[in-house]
Design an enzyme around this catalytic site. Structure first.
Site, mmCIF file in Angstrom:
data_model
loop_
_atom_site.group_PDB
_atom_site.id
_atom_site.type_symbol
_atom_site.label_atom_id
_atom_site.label_comp_id
_atom_site.label_asym_id
_atom_site.label_seq_id
_atom_site.Cartn_x
_atom_site.Cartn_y
_atom_site.Cartn_z
ATOM 1 N N ASP A 107 0.824 -1.214 0.000
ATOM 2 C CA ASP A 107 0.000 0.000 0.000
ATOM 3 C C ASP A 107 0.862 1.270 0.000
ATOM 4 O O ASP A 107 0.385 2.359 -0.319
ATOM 5 C CB ASP A 107 -0.965 0.022 1.195
ATOM 6 C CG ASP A 107 -0.293 -0.061 2.557
ATOM 7 O OD1 ASP A 107 0.952 -0.070 2.631
ATOM 8 O OD2 ASP A 107 -1.025 -0.116 3.573
ATOM 9 N N LYS A 158 9.681 -0.051 -4.853
ATOM 10 C CA LYS A 158 8.587 -1.014 -5.023
ATOM 11 C C LYS A 158 7.634 -0.514 -6.129
ATOM 12 O O LYS A 158 7.124 -1.302 -6.911
ATOM 13 C CB LYS A 158 7.798 -1.195 -3.717
ATOM 14 C CG LYS A 158 8.515 -1.975 -2.632
ATOM 15 C CD LYS A 158 8.722 -3.451 -2.964
ATOM 16 C CE LYS A 158 7.442 -4.262 -2.929
ATOM 17 N NZ LYS A 158 7.723 -5.715 -3.148
HETATM 18 P P1 NAD Z 1 10.974 -10.161 4.648
HETATM 19 O O1 NAD Z 1 12.002 -9.090 4.747
HETATM 20 O O2 NAD Z 1 10.564 -10.899 5.875
HETATM 21 O O3 NAD Z 1 11.427 -11.262 3.582
HETATM 22 C C1 NAD Z 1 12.014 -10.926 2.348
HETATM 23 C C2 NAD Z 1 12.620 -12.212 1.774
HETATM 24 O O4 NAD Z 1 13.189 -11.913 0.498
HETATM 25 C C3 NAD Z 1 13.755 -12.778 2.645
HETATM 26 O O5 NAD Z 1 13.645 -14.176 2.744
HETATM 27 C C4 NAD Z 1 15.011 -12.375 1.877
HETATM 28 O O6 NAD Z 1 16.110 -13.253 2.099
HETATM 29 C C5 NAD Z 1 14.512 -12.439 0.444
HETATM 30 N N1 NAD Z 1 15.284 -11.587 -0.483
HETATM 31 C C6 NAD Z 1 15.629 -10.282 -0.311
HETATM 32 N N2 NAD Z 1 16.318 -9.844 -1.377
HETATM 33 C C7 NAD Z 1 16.393 -10.892 -2.254
HETATM 34 C C8 NAD Z 1 16.959 -11.055 -3.544
HETATM 35 N N3 NAD Z 1 17.597 -10.054 -4.146
HETATM 36 N N4 NAD Z 1 16.839 -12.256 -4.151
HETATM 37 C C9 NAD Z 1 16.195 -13.292 -3.532
HETATM 38 N N5 NAD Z 1 15.664 -13.193 -2.307
HETATM 39 C C10 NAD Z 1 15.742 -12.007 -1.680
HETATM 40 O O7 NAD Z 1 9.730 -9.475 3.947
HETATM 41 P P2 NAD Z 1 8.145 -9.668 4.097
HETATM 42 O O8 NAD Z 1 7.660 -8.751 5.131
HETATM 43 O O9 NAD Z 1 7.850 -11.107 4.150
HETATM 44 O O10 NAD Z 1 7.680 -9.077 2.680
HETATM 45 C C11 NAD Z 1 7.519 -9.915 1.537
HETATM 46 C C12 NAD Z 1 6.946 -9.091 0.396
HETATM 47 O O11 NAD Z 1 5.689 -8.534 0.781
HETATM 48 C C13 NAD Z 1 7.814 -7.924 -0.037
HETATM 49 O O12 NAD Z 1 7.771 -7.809 -1.430
HETATM 50 C C14 NAD Z 1 7.149 -6.706 0.621
HETATM 51 O O13 NAD Z 1 7.400 -5.531 -0.113
HETATM 52 C C15 NAD Z 1 5.701 -7.124 0.562
HETATM 53 N N6 NAD Z 1 4.836 -6.522 1.599
HETATM 54 C C16 NAD Z 1 5.185 -6.602 2.909
HETATM 55 C C17 NAD Z 1 4.316 -6.085 3.879
HETATM 56 C C18 NAD Z 1 4.654 -6.139 5.354
HETATM 57 O O14 NAD Z 1 3.930 -5.513 6.144
HETATM 58 N N7 NAD Z 1 5.677 -6.855 5.789
HETATM 59 C C19 NAD Z 1 3.112 -5.485 3.472
HETATM 60 C C20 NAD Z 1 2.795 -5.423 2.114
HETATM 61 C C21 NAD Z 1 3.659 -5.961 1.184
HETATM 62 O O1 DAU Z 2 2.242 -0.805 4.654
HETATM 63 C C1 DAU Z 2 2.918 -1.935 4.204
HETATM 64 C C2 DAU Z 2 4.355 -1.841 4.654
HETATM 65 O O2 DAU Z 2 4.346 -2.043 6.066
HETATM 66 C C3 DAU Z 2 5.270 -2.860 3.983
HETATM 67 O O3 DAU Z 2 5.301 -2.618 2.609
HETATM 68 C C4 DAU Z 2 6.677 -2.774 4.589
HETATM 69 O O4 DAU Z 2 7.501 -3.779 4.041
HETATM 70 C C5 DAU Z 2 6.582 -2.966 6.091
HETATM 71 O O5 DAU Z 2 7.850 -2.802 6.675
HETATM 72 C C6 DAU Z 2 5.585 -1.979 6.702
HETATM 73 O O6 DAU Z 2 6.094 -0.630 6.659
HETATM 74 P P1 DAU Z 2 5.917 0.390 7.890
HETATM 75 O O7 DAU Z 2 6.964 1.421 7.778
HETATM 76 O O8 DAU Z 2 4.514 0.829 8.041
HETATM 77 O O9 DAU Z 2 6.226 -0.648 9.105
HETATM 78 P P2 DAU Z 2 7.111 -0.522 10.422
HETATM 79 O O10 DAU Z 2 6.838 -1.766 11.208
HETATM 80 O O11 DAU Z 2 8.521 -0.173 10.145
HETATM 81 O O12 DAU Z 2 6.433 0.699 11.159
HETATM 82 C C7 DAU Z 2 5.043 0.714 11.482
HETATM 83 C C8 DAU Z 2 4.734 2.054 12.133
HETATM 84 O O13 DAU Z 2 5.380 2.086 13.406
HETATM 85 C C9 DAU Z 2 5.262 3.247 11.368
HETATM 86 O O14 DAU Z 2 4.362 4.331 11.513
HETATM 87 C C10 DAU Z 2 6.576 3.576 12.079
HETATM 88 C C11 DAU Z 2 6.292 3.189 13.510
HETATM 89 N N1 DAU Z 2 7.458 2.711 14.294
HETATM 90 C C12 DAU Z 2 8.196 1.692 13.783
HETATM 91 C C13 DAU Z 2 9.288 1.219 14.483
HETATM 92 C C14 DAU Z 2 10.134 0.101 13.906
HETATM 93 C C15 DAU Z 2 7.737 3.280 15.535
HETATM 94 O O15 DAU Z 2 7.038 4.199 16.021
HETATM 95 N N2 DAU Z 2 8.825 2.806 16.226
HETATM 96 C C16 DAU Z 2 9.622 1.809 15.732
HETATM 97 O O16 DAU Z 2 10.623 1.444 16.415
#
Ligand code: NAD
Ligand code: DAU
Length: 329
Positions: A118, A145
Site C-alpha cells: 500500500d 517497489k
Molecule cells: P521479509 O524481509 O521478511 O522477507 C524478504 C525475503 O526476500 C527474505 O527471505 C530475503 O532473504 C529475500 N530476499 C531479499 N532480497 C532478495 C533477492 N535479491 N533475491 C532473492 N531473495 C531475496 O519481507 P516480508 O515482510 O515477508 O515481505 C515480503 C513481500 O511482501 C515484499 O515484497 C514486501 O514488499 C511485501 N509486503 C510486505 C508487507 C509487510 O507488512 N511486511 C506489506 C505489504 C507488502
Molecule cells: O504498509 C505496508 C508496509 O508495512 C510494507 O510494505 C513494509 O515492508 C513494512 O515494513 C511496513 O512498513 P511500515 O513502515 O509501516 O512498518 P514498520 O513496522 O517499520 O512501522 C510501522 C509504524 O510504526 C510506522 O508508523 C513507524 C512506527 N514505528 C516503527 C518502528 C520500527 C515506531 O514508532 N517505532 C519503531 O521502532
C-alpha cells in the site's frame, strides 16, 4: 500447481508456502538470497525444493524456474528505516531483480504475480486508496517497489505477459523479523527494554494478518485478471500508540518503557486500502486485529528458539545504529 516462490524464506513468503502446501497441495520451489531477513527455519517441516540465490542473478533464476507453472515474487528489502539509511540494495533487488525475473517468466510464457504494498500510494488522511489512486511513494523503499510495479505492468501492456499485482497493507503474525513495529515492541516489552515511538505515535496503519494476505495472494494468483492490480487491506486500523499499549497489556510490561524518539524522516501518516476488487474474487480477511495480536504475542512468547539467535546476532549492530543515540543505549 508447481510454483516458484521468490523470497519464500521471509516472513510473508513462508506463511504463503505453508498455506499453499498444507491447504492446496502445491509443489513449491523457493529461490531466496537469505538476507538478514530470510531464514531456512521459517520453512521447517514444509516440503519444498530450495535454491539459494538472488533474483537479480539470471543463472540462479534459470536454475530455479525450470518446470514451474507460475512465479510469485515476494523477494524484497522490506524495512523503510533501512531504505532511508542505505537504499542501495533496495534499488538492486526491486529494479534489477524484478526485471530479471520478468524476463525469465516472459521467455517461458509463465503467469507472474508481484507482491506489492500500500506504500506505493503514499499517505492518506481520510478514506481509502483504490487500485486507481495515483502512485505517490515517499521513501526509497516505496519508490523502488513502485518502480517494480510499473515494470510489471509494462510487461503486461507491451508483451501481453500474464501478470497480476497484489498490494497489501501492514502485515503482522508469526516469523516476522523483529525490526518491524509489532515484533520489535513484543520482544522489547518482554525484555523490559525501551519501546521507541516515532514522533507522536498517532500514525495509523491498516493491519492485516499474514495468513490473510497470503490467502489474498493465492486468490489473485488463481482468479485475478491478467494485467490487473488488486489491493488487500486488513479489517482494522490502529494508531501506533494504541498498538503499543495493547502489547504492554498482553505482555504485562510497564507503561514507563514507552520512549518518544525523533520521527522517521518523510514518515507517512496513515495507510488505508479499499479491498473491494479482491473481495469480488471471493476473498475476505478472517483475523481481526485484537485476536491476531494476542496470538502473535503468544507465538513470540513460546518461540524463543526462533528469535534468540536473531537478537544476539547482527541485529544488535542494526539496533544500536537505528536507536542507540535516541535511547541513550
Ligand atoms: P521479509 O524481509 O521478511 O522477507 C524478504 C525475503 O526476500 C527474505 O527471505 C530475503 O532473504 C529475500 N530476499 C531479499 N532480497 C532478495 C533477492 N535479491 N533475491 C532473492 N531473495 C531475496 O519481507 P516480508 O515482510 O515477508 O515481505 C515480503 C513481500 O511482501 C515484499 O515484497 C514486501 O514488499 C511485501 N509486503 C510486505 C508487507 C509487510 O507488512 N511486511 C506489506 C505489504 C507488502
Ligand atoms: O504498509 C505496508 C508496509 O508495512 C510494507 O510494505 C513494509 O515492508 C513494512 O515494513 C511496513 O512498513 P511500515 O513502515 O509501516 O512498518 P514498520 O513496522 O517499520 O512501522 C510501522 C509504524 O510504526 C510506522 O508508523 C513507524 C512506527 N514505528 C516503527 C518502528 C520500527 C515506531 O514508532 N517505532 C519503531 O521502532
Amino acid at each position: 500447481m508447481k510454483l516458484l516462490v521468490c523470497g519464500g524464506a521471509g516472513f510473508i513468503g513462508s506463511n504463503f508456502v505453508r498455506q499453499r502446501v498444507m491447504e492446496h497441495g502445491d509443489e513449491i520451489v523457493v529461490l531466496d538470497k537469505l538476507t538478514y531477513a530470510g531464514r531456512r527455519e521459517n520453512l521447517a517441516g514444509l516440503p519444498h525444493d530450495f535454491h539459494h540465490g538472488a533474483i537479480e542473478d539470471p543463472a540462479a533464476v534459470a536454475a530455479a524456474i525450470e518446470g514451474v507453472d507460475a512465479v510469485v515474487n515476494f523477494a524484497a528489502e522490506t524495512h523503510v528505516d533501512r531504505s532511508i539509511a542505505e537504499p542501495d540494495a533496495f534499488v538492486q533487488t526491486h529494479a534489477i531483480g524484478t526485471w530479471v525475473l520478468l524476463e525469465a517468466a516472459k521467455d517461458r510464457g509463465l503467469r507472474y504475480l508481484q507482491v506489492s504494498t500500500d506504500e506505493v500510494y503514499g499517505s492518506i488522511e481520510e478514506g481509502s486508496f483504490t487500485e486507481d489512486s495515483p502512485l505517490r511513494p515517499s521513501s526509497p523503499y516505496s519508490a523502488t517497489k513502485t518502480g517494480a510495479d510499473l515494470l510489471v505492468q509494462s510487461y503486461a501492456h507491451t508483451y501481453g505477459m500474464e501478470t497480476v499485482i497484489c498490494r497489501g497493507s501492514n502485515n503482522y503474525g508469526t516469523h516476522q523479523y523483529p525490526e518491524k513495529l509489532i515484533p520489535l515492541m513484543i520482544l522489547n516489552a518482554m525484555h523490559g527494554d525501551p519501546l521507541p515511538v516515532y514522533g507522536d505515535g498517532m500514525q495509523v496503519r491498516n493491519w492485516i494478518h499474514a495468513t490473510d494476505f497470503a490467502a489474498a495472494i493465492g486468490h489473485v494468483l488463481e482468479h485475478g485478471v491478467a494485467g490487473e492490480v488488486y489491493n488487500a487491506g486488513g479489517p482494522d486500523e490502529c494508531p501506533n500508540l494504541e498498538v503499543i499499549e495493547r502489547i504492554i497489556e498482553l505482555t504485562g510490561a510497564d507503561r514507563s518503557l514507552i520512549e518518544y524518539v525523533e520521527d522517521r524522516p518523510g514518515h507517512d501518516r496513515r495507510y488505508s486500502l479499499s479491498s473491494d476488487k479482491v473481495r469480488a474474487l471471493g476473498w475476505e480477511p478472517r483475523v481481526r486485529f485484537a485476536q491476531g495480536l494476542e496470538q502473535t504475542v503468544a507465538w513470540y512468547r513460546d518461540n524463543s528458539a526462533w528469535w534468540s539467535p536473531i537478537r544476539s546476532g547482527d541485529y544488535r549492530e542494526y539496533y544500536a545504529r537505528q536507536y542507540g543515540r535516541a535511547l541513550g543505549a
